[in-house]
Design a protein around this motif. Structure first.
Motif, PDB file in Angstrom:
ATOM      1  N   LEU A 101      34.081  48.025  40.634  1.00  0.00           N
ATOM      2  CA  LEU A 101      32.850  47.498  41.228  1.00  0.00           C
ATOM      3  C   LEU A 101      31.613  48.194  40.682  1.00  0.00           C
ATOM      4  O   LEU A 101      30.587  47.559  40.414  1.00  0.00           O
ATOM      5  N   LYS A 151      30.969  33.553  40.218  1.00  0.00           N
ATOM      6  CA  LYS A 151      31.626  34.343  41.257  1.00  0.00           C
ATOM      7  C   LYS A 151      32.977  34.830  40.764  1.00  0.00           C
ATOM      8  O   LYS A 151      33.688  34.089  40.080  1.00  0.00           O
ATOM      9  N   PRO A 190      36.458  42.828  46.850  1.00  0.00           N
ATOM     10  CA  PRO A 190      35.278  41.998  47.134  1.00  0.00           C
ATOM     11  C   PRO A 190      35.026  40.938  46.074  1.00  0.00           C
ATOM     12  O   PRO A 190      35.378  41.106  44.905  1.00  0.00           O
ATOM     13  N   GLU A 191      34.441  39.843  46.511  1.00  0.00           N
ATOM     14  CA  GLU A 191      33.968  38.825  45.582  1.00  0.00           C
ATOM     15  C   GLU A 191      32.489  39.071  45.317  1.00  0.00           C
ATOM     16  O   GLU A 191      31.705  39.261  46.247  1.00  0.00           O
ATOM     17  N   ILE A 192      32.105  39.083  44.031  1.00  0.00           N
ATOM     18  CA  ILE A 192      30.703  39.278  43.690  1.00  0.00           C
ATOM     19  C   ILE A 192      30.110  37.990  43.133  1.00  0.00           C
ATOM     20  O   ILE A 192      30.827  37.132  42.613  1.00  0.00           O
ATOM     21  N   GLN A 197      27.274  40.900  46.636  1.00  0.00           N
ATOM     22  CA  GLN A 197      28.584  40.572  47.174  1.00  0.00           C
ATOM     23  C   GLN A 197      28.453  39.360  48.084  1.00  0.00           C
ATOM     24  O   GLN A 197      27.486  39.239  48.838  1.00  0.00           O
TER      25      GLN A 197
END
Length: 320
Positions: A293, A285, A264-266, A255
């Motif tokens: 997730l 990203k 969230p951005e992964i 993350q």
């Protein structure tokens, strides 16, 4: 969507038009003497003109020029587009319009891109012939790909009609006319009210002539930032429609710490070989729903699409 457009329209009107004028009127005493030197005042005047010209150009470009360019692009695709057979993977009826007998639908189509890589793309549009059930899941439809991925749209339906929404164009024209009238009125009113034969020497940075433009500029920049985060990623769309596919090995998944709407951005780092056999390492990203997730693969191999001219730029069509 309409509610959000109306909300942000009201927000723009209030904070960019009456708010700066109200603050100025409440906090500033009417000055009967020059506030600045001649050079400074003309500097402020030039600065204000640059701001308002930029704002006017921004809205004209987005409301008219881009629309006409897109229409010309569609005509070009109808003449020179690359034909493909697309299979309807998923169909969803969003709304029925009895007045025009049209369905507003959302479909997922599967077809080969410009590099003959199978892709899936979701689109929403008005179906003018709902009785034919052309877009039921499992059916095939003809599409035309845009050979120039630097221009949108990247593809259209084979029988797509091109035209302008008359009421929409009238509203856009009215908006531009009102914007020009507001700008001219702003300069005229305050010049007549505060010049006192000293010209533009009443101008300061917090004066509505300048500050109103600055607030509008901030709104425009924030809108562009938000649209870049929440709406489609243009570079990803270009890779989707023109990229080559490859099988990549997942190096790491983490993350980034960035959260968008609590999602969230992964960051996925992968290694792969391009069609020439050269190995590359790239990072992708994406904002991922908390519900999905746990489905993001942490290791193994995954299908990617990459830019042939810049293999460091990739996208993962199916991340889970």
């Amino acid at each position: 969507m309409k509610f959000m457009i109306i909300f942000w329209g009201i927000f723009l009107f209030f904070f960019c038009v009456p708010f700066p004028i109200f603050i100025y009127m409440m906090s500033e005493d009417l000055a009967t003497e020059p506030r600045n030197s001649l050079a400074v005042s003309y500097g402020y005047l030039g600065f204000s003109l640059l701001i308002w010209l930029y704002i006017l150009a921004f809205f004209v470009n987005n409301l008219f020029i881009k629309t006409f360019k897109q229409k010309n692009t569609i005509h070009s695709i109808l003449r020179n587009g690359i034909p493909r057979e697309a299979k309807v993977i998923r169909y969803q009826l969003l709304k029925y319009i009895p007045k025009t007998n049209m369905n507003v639908i959302q479909v997922v189509l599967s077809f080969p891109n410009l590099r003959n890589t199978m892709i899936e793309h979701e689109m929403m549009f008005h179906d003018s012939r709902p009785q034919e059930k052309r877009f039921d899941a499992g059916n095939t439809v003809k599409v035309l790909l845009n050979p120039d991925v630097s221009q949108e749209p990247y593809f259209i339906l084979n029988d797509q009609k091109v035209g302008f929404n008359t009421s929409g164009m009238i509203l856009r024209t009215a908006f531009i006319i009102l914007l020009i009238a507001y700008i001219i009125g702003l300069y005229y009113y305050f010049y007549m009210r505060e010049s006192f034969d000293f010209g533009w020497r009443f101008l300061t940075f917090m004066h509505p002539i300048i500050f109103s433009g600055v607030m509008t500029i901030i709104y425009v920049l924030v809108f562009q930032l938000i649209s870049g985060k929440f709406f489609k990623n243009k570079k990803e769309e270009q890779i989707l429609f023109s990229g080559r596919n490859a099988e990549a090995e997942i190096i790491s998944v983490s993350q980034t710490g960035l959260m968008v709407n609590d999602q969230p951005e992964i960051k996925i780092q992968v290694s792969f070989k391009d069609f020439r056999g050269k190995e590359h390492i790239a990072v992708y990203k994406k904002i991922v729903s908390l519900l999905n997730l746990s489905s993001v693969p942490k290791y193994g191999r995954i299908e990617i699409l990459y830019d042939e001219n810049d293999p460091g730029k990739i996208m993962i069509p199916k991340i889970f």
